[in-house]
Write a protein that holds these residues in place. Structure first.
Motif, PDB file in Angstrom:
ATOM      1  N   ARG A  19     -48.684 110.571  16.919  1.00 24.87           N
ATOM      2  CA  ARG A  19     -47.524 109.893  17.507  1.00 24.87           C
ATOM      3  C   ARG A  19     -47.867 108.464  17.859  1.00 24.87           C
ATOM      4  O   ARG A  19     -49.027 108.127  18.093  1.00 24.87           O
ATOM      5  N   CYS A  20     -46.853 107.631  17.921  1.00 27.62           N
ATOM      6  CA  CYS A  20     -47.062 106.240  18.316  1.00 27.62           C
ATOM      7  C   CYS A  20     -47.366 106.200  19.802  1.00 27.62           C
ATOM      8  O   CYS A  20     -46.733 106.901  20.589  1.00 27.62           O
ATOM      9  N   THR A  21     -48.334 105.373  20.179  1.00 28.98           N
ATOM     10  CA  THR A  21     -48.661 105.284  21.597  1.00 28.98           C
ATOM     11  C   THR A  21     -47.616 104.479  22.363  1.00 28.98           C
ATOM     12  O   THR A  21     -47.495 104.605  23.564  1.00 28.98           O
ATOM     13  N   GLU A  22     -46.848 103.641  21.660  1.00 25.92           N
ATOM     14  CA  GLU A  22     -45.862 102.782  22.313  1.00 25.92           C
ATOM     15  C   GLU A  22     -44.456 103.362  22.282  1.00 25.92           C
ATOM     16  O   GLU A  22     -43.611 103.006  23.090  1.00 25.92           O
ATOM     17  N   CYS A  23     -44.188 104.196  21.263  1.00 26.18           N
ATOM     18  CA  CYS A  23     -42.846 104.733  21.088  1.00 26.18           C
ATOM     19  C   CYS A  23     -42.928 106.250  21.055  1.00 26.18           C
ATOM     20  O   CYS A  23     -43.904 106.804  20.563  1.00 26.18           O
ATOM     21  N   ALA A  24     -41.893 106.903  21.531  1.00 25.74           N
ATOM     22  CA  ALA A  24     -41.898 108.357  21.528  1.00 25.74           C
ATOM     23  C   ALA A  24     -41.414 108.881  20.176  1.00 25.74           C
ATOM     24  O   ALA A  24     -40.387 109.543  20.091  1.00 25.74           O
ATOM     25  N   LEU A  72     -47.889 104.815  10.193  1.00 24.69           N
ATOM     26  CA  LEU A  72     -47.062 103.680  10.606  1.00 24.69           C
ATOM     27  C   LEU A  72     -45.934 104.149  11.520  1.00 24.69           C
ATOM     28  O   LEU A  72     -45.284 105.158  11.254  1.00 24.69           O
ATOM     29  N   CYS A  73     -45.702 103.379  12.589  1.00 24.29           N
ATOM     30  CA  CYS A  73     -44.538 103.649  13.429  1.00 24.29           C
ATOM     31  C   CYS A  73     -43.358 102.874  12.852  1.00 24.29           C
ATOM     32  O   CYS A  73     -43.412 101.660  12.739  1.00 24.29           O
ATOM     33  N   HIS A  74     -42.298 103.592  12.501  1.00 28.96           N
ATOM     34  CA  HIS A  74     -41.149 102.932  11.872  1.00 28.96           C
ATOM     35  C   HIS A  74     -40.282 102.192  12.891  1.00 28.96           C
ATOM     36  O   HIS A  74     -39.325 101.532  12.521  1.00 28.96           O
ATOM     37  N   TYR A  75     -40.630 102.327  14.161  1.00 27.36           N
ATOM     38  CA  TYR A  75     -39.824 101.640  15.168  1.00 27.36           C
ATOM     39  C   TYR A  75     -40.458 100.348  15.643  1.00 27.36           C
ATOM     40  O   TYR A  75     -39.776  99.352  15.822  1.00 27.36           O
ATOM     41  N   CYS A  76     -41.782 100.342  15.868  1.00 27.94           N
ATOM     42  CA  CYS A  76     -42.399  99.118  16.392  1.00 27.94           C
ATOM     43  C   CYS A  76     -43.368  98.499  15.401  1.00 27.94           C
ATOM     44  O   CYS A  76     -43.845  97.389  15.628  1.00 27.94           O
ATOM     45  N   GLY A  77     -43.669  99.207  14.311  1.00 30.91           N
ATOM     46  CA  GLY A  77     -44.539  98.628  13.296  1.00 30.91           C
ATOM     47  C   GLY A  77     -46.030  98.806  13.562  1.00 30.91           C
ATOM     48  O   GLY A  77     -46.860  98.313  12.807  1.00 30.91           O
TER      49      GLY A  77
HETATM   50 ZN    ZN Z   1     -44.081 102.462  17.809  1.00 31.58          ZN
END
Ligand code: ZN
Ligand code: ADP
Length: 738
Positions: free
Chosen positions: A455-460, A473-478
């Motif tokens: 999981r992304c550490t910055e986004c849920a 890759l996080c598709h929300y924050c990159g």
């Molecule tokens: Zn993210």
């Protein structure tokens, strides 16, 4: 003299200033000015009114400067923006700033070059031989792409090329110098202010003729039409001819389209028909170019505007008709910055300016359909395709049956039916489009031992595995992480599930090694130039299979495409959004419309785990009416729009701060609900955390907007100074439920 000013800042409300005598002659409604604001000595503002007396107890300050020689906003636009500010509950200055072309927002922005005539580009004789020679343009990929596009499309207005290749100007000039491309200018001859049609219009079908006559018959006052016509039924031709009539009467027109970059032929068709009378407004243009186009409209040198969402604020003179093409498209809703819905504002603008409104779609939004049923809009139907070609048959493949049969781990999730259909298409030298609305290789990577998800550490949200780049890759924050085959928590082996486009591409290449395959998604192409280049290669039939996300569902008319495969129809269904079914139906109808547009009949194969879900089953039968009927009933029963109106309050902040602000809002709202407004939440948003910020939301639902405005007023105090340092934004008629 006093003026009321909307300051370009994130504040609600207007402020009163004094006009020093030397500036008074230069000031009129809609003028851009510089004013002191708070601690800042120079803030940009817009004159929105002339109050008689100052508000009590304020110390008045002076306007510092007047920025333009004429007001950028016409009185009609000032009124429209004022309406939008009140309805959408947004800071007026932000909205006014967003309504102007970026070239003008920079201080002292000068107009760019003016245009004379329509420029056309066409491949020169022998260009096809040069294009076929692999050495000829080997070092000039941009030129190769531009030339390829021209070879596929023939002689086209340069604007169409510019929309397809925003940075392609140098390549075009170079090609002309090499003698591979011809550039021509046609200077239109003005006749009594009306430009003759440059390209001849075809004779209309009876259904088209009836639609044009109805629209023309309503000219001179407000009337809204819902033009419902399947893909290829000739809606664009109806717009063109209705606009031609308005122009013949000396009036102006505004055309809103979802995304010009993906449908460059559309702007080309308008330019070919109306020449220089068309001003284009989209993000493919530079700031200076947008400014120049805007000025041509403002001065009345161009009387037709074709543009994206923000063009709803274009200064078209003597507006007689507004067209919203693909009116159901979610891109008309602006959600970053000041939120507004361009289609809904089109209704307001048409009413205020006494213009005719045409909302066109193959799959009208349920909001617009319900308005038609209630008699607010007049419905016009184009029931068949222009050439009587049938819509392609759609075959559903039940993936749950396959899974029960033990056929799990299908490479690229391609069931035997779809594999076979691709094989047959390739054997017949025809083309296929495969659509899957998920990027990457696998959408979820988990540990087989402890079950921990990457999981992304910055986004849920979970991270998507991109195999070619070797990253998660996080598709929300990159944010990216290197792929680790072992679980960072327990050291167990990790594996991925959830097929993305990258995996589909790999599977197709493995199954059909001789097929020429390309992928079109935001990983495979990173610019509008590259997108256009891939689409051009596909149009020239240098590619057999095109795999991609939503980008492949819109855009071009590919006569060689006889197969459309939907790899997984269910991706949008499970989203926590009351419009999920409607979106699914629209996407399927749109992508199915890509098949069988040429001489050969087409076919569509749709893979799904939910073959009996109405959105999918009815899209397969091209039965919009039945889908809409059932979905409207469901919306009515559940109390969702179009039978109610909604307002969202979106809260962002620290973990504790966001929660506190949400709870404070809820507490302030409760006394204002008065049994008329339902409050959903406060609850964490579906994506609880984005870029490290926690997100909460409250949804309000009522029969009429009035009750929602009352709730909003009750929240004003909290919203002005949210507890816990959170930020709060309101969104009227929200679309994003995430
Ligand atoms: Zn993210
Ligand atoms: P839509 O906007 O509904 O998808 P278009 O207006 O693009 O449909 O029409 C589809 C195709 O049919 C286009 O190639 C267009 O040029 C052509 N066309 C439209 N109307 C006519 C007509 N009356 N006669 C011949 N061809 C037409």
């Amino acid at each position: 003299m006093l003026v009321e000013v909307a300051v370009a800042a994130a504040v609600r409300g207007r402020f009163t200033y004094r006009v020093p005598p030397h500036l008074a002659p230069a000031i009129s409604l809609g003028q851009r000015v510089v004013v002191p604001f708070g601690k800042s000595r120079r803030a940009t503002g817009y004159v929105v009114g002339f109050p008689e007396a100052p508000p009590a107890g304020v110390e008045l300050r002076d306007v510092v400067e007047v920025l333009d020689p004429f007001p950028p906003f016409t009185p009609e636009l000032v009124e429209l923006l004022r309406w939008a500010e009140d309805y959408y509950l947004v800071p007026p200055g932000e909205l006014l700033r967003a309504a102007l072309p970026p070239g003008l927002n920079a201080r002292g922005g000068e107009a760019g070059p003016t245009r004379r005539g329509v420029e056309y580009a066409a491949p020169a004789e022998g260009a096809d031989r040069a294009a076929a020679d692999p050495k000829a343009l080997a070092r000039a990929p941009a030129q190769r792409a531009v030339l390829g596009y021209l070879l596929a499309r023939g002689r086209i207005p340069v604007e169409e090329l510019r929309a397809a290749f925003p940075k392609g100007r140098a390549a075009l000039t170079a090609l002309e110098r090499r003698g591979l491309v011809r550039l021509e200018t046609e200077t239109p001859v003005a006749q009594g202010g009306v430009l003759p049609a440059a390209a001849t219009a075809p004779a209309l079908t009876p259904a088209q003729a009836a639609a044009v006559a109805a629209i023309d018959g309503a000219a001179g006052g407000f009337q809204a039409f819902l033009l419902h016509g399947v893909t290829g039924s000739g809606k664009t031709e109806v717009y063109l001819q209705a606009i031609a009539r308005a122009r013949a009467a000396g009036k102006g027109a505004l055309v809103l389209v979802p995304e010009i970059a993906l449908t460059p032929q559309l702007s080309g068709r308008f330019r070919a028909r109306f020449g220089d009378d068309v001003a284009l407004m989209h993000s493919g243009l530079s700031g200076a170019e947008r400014h120049a186009e805007w000025l041509r409209l403002r001065r009345g040198d161009a009387r037709i505007c074709v543009g994206v969402r923000s063009a709803i604020f274009a200064p078209v003179q003597d507006l007689a008709i507004i067209v919203v093409d693909e009116e159901h498209d979610p891109s008309f809703k602006q959600e970053d910055g000041p939120a507004y819905h361009a289609r809904d504002l089109a209704v307001v603008r048409a009413k205020r300016e006494g213009a005719v409104l045409v909302l066109g779609s193959a799959t009208p939004s349920l909001e617009s359909l319900e308005n038609a049923r209630r008699g607010r809009y007049r419905k016009l139907d184009l029931p068949g395709r222009v050439d009587d070609r049938p819509l392609p048959p759609v075959e559903l493949v039940d993936l749950s049956r396959l899974r029960r049969g033990g056929d799990i781990g299908l490479p690229g999730l391609l069931a035997p039916e779809l594999r076979e259909a691709i094989g047959r298409t390739l054997e017949a030298s025809q083309q296929a489009i495969l659509f899957l609305n998920r990027r990457g290789y696998e959408t979820l990577v988990t540990c087989e031992v402890c079950g921990e998800e990457a999981r992304c550490t910055e986004c849920a949200v979970s991270l998507t595995h991109h195999a070619r780049r070797g990253i998660l890759l996080c598709h929300y924050c990159g944010r990216t992480e290197r792929v680790d085959a072992r679980c960072p928590a327990c050291g167990g082996v990790r594996s991925g599930v959830g097929v993305g486009t990258e995996q589909v591409e790999e599977a197709v290449r493995a199954l059909f090694p001789r097929a020429r395959v390309a992928r079109l998604d935001r990983d495979a192409v990173t610019s509008a130039d590259e997108t256009a280049a891939v689409l051009a290669r596909f149009a020239r039939r240098e590619l057999d299979v095109l795999i991609g996300t939503q980008m492949v569902t819109k855009g071009h008319d590919f006569p060689g495409v006889t197969l459309v495969g939907v790899v997984l129809a269910d991706t949008a269904l499970a989203l926590p959004d009351f419009r999920a079914a409607e979106r699914t139906f629209q996407l399927l109808a749109q992508v199915a419309g890509r098949a069988g547009r040429g001489a050969e009949a087409g076919r569509v194969v749709v893979q799904t785990f939910n073959p009996r879900t109405p959105a999918i089953a009815l899209a397969a039968r091209h039965d919009y009416a039945a889908f809409a009927e059932g979905e409207l009933e469901r919306r009515r029963a559940l109390g969702y729009p179009p039978f109610t109106r909604m307002m969202a309050a979106r809260i962002e902040g620290s973990e504790a701060g966001a929660r506190r602000a949400a709870e404070a809002l809820a507490a302030a709202a409760r006394p204002a609900l008065q049994g008329e407004v339902a409050m959903l939440g406060p609850a964490p948003a579906a994506i609880e955390r984005l870029r490290g910020r926690y997100r909460w939301h409250l949804l309000f639902r009522a029969e009429a907007p009035k009750a929602l405005f009352r709730v909003h007023a009750a929240l004003a105090r909290v919203a002005l100074r949210p507890p816990g340092g959170a930020t709060i934004r309101f969104d009227m008629d929200p679309y994003s439920m995430m």
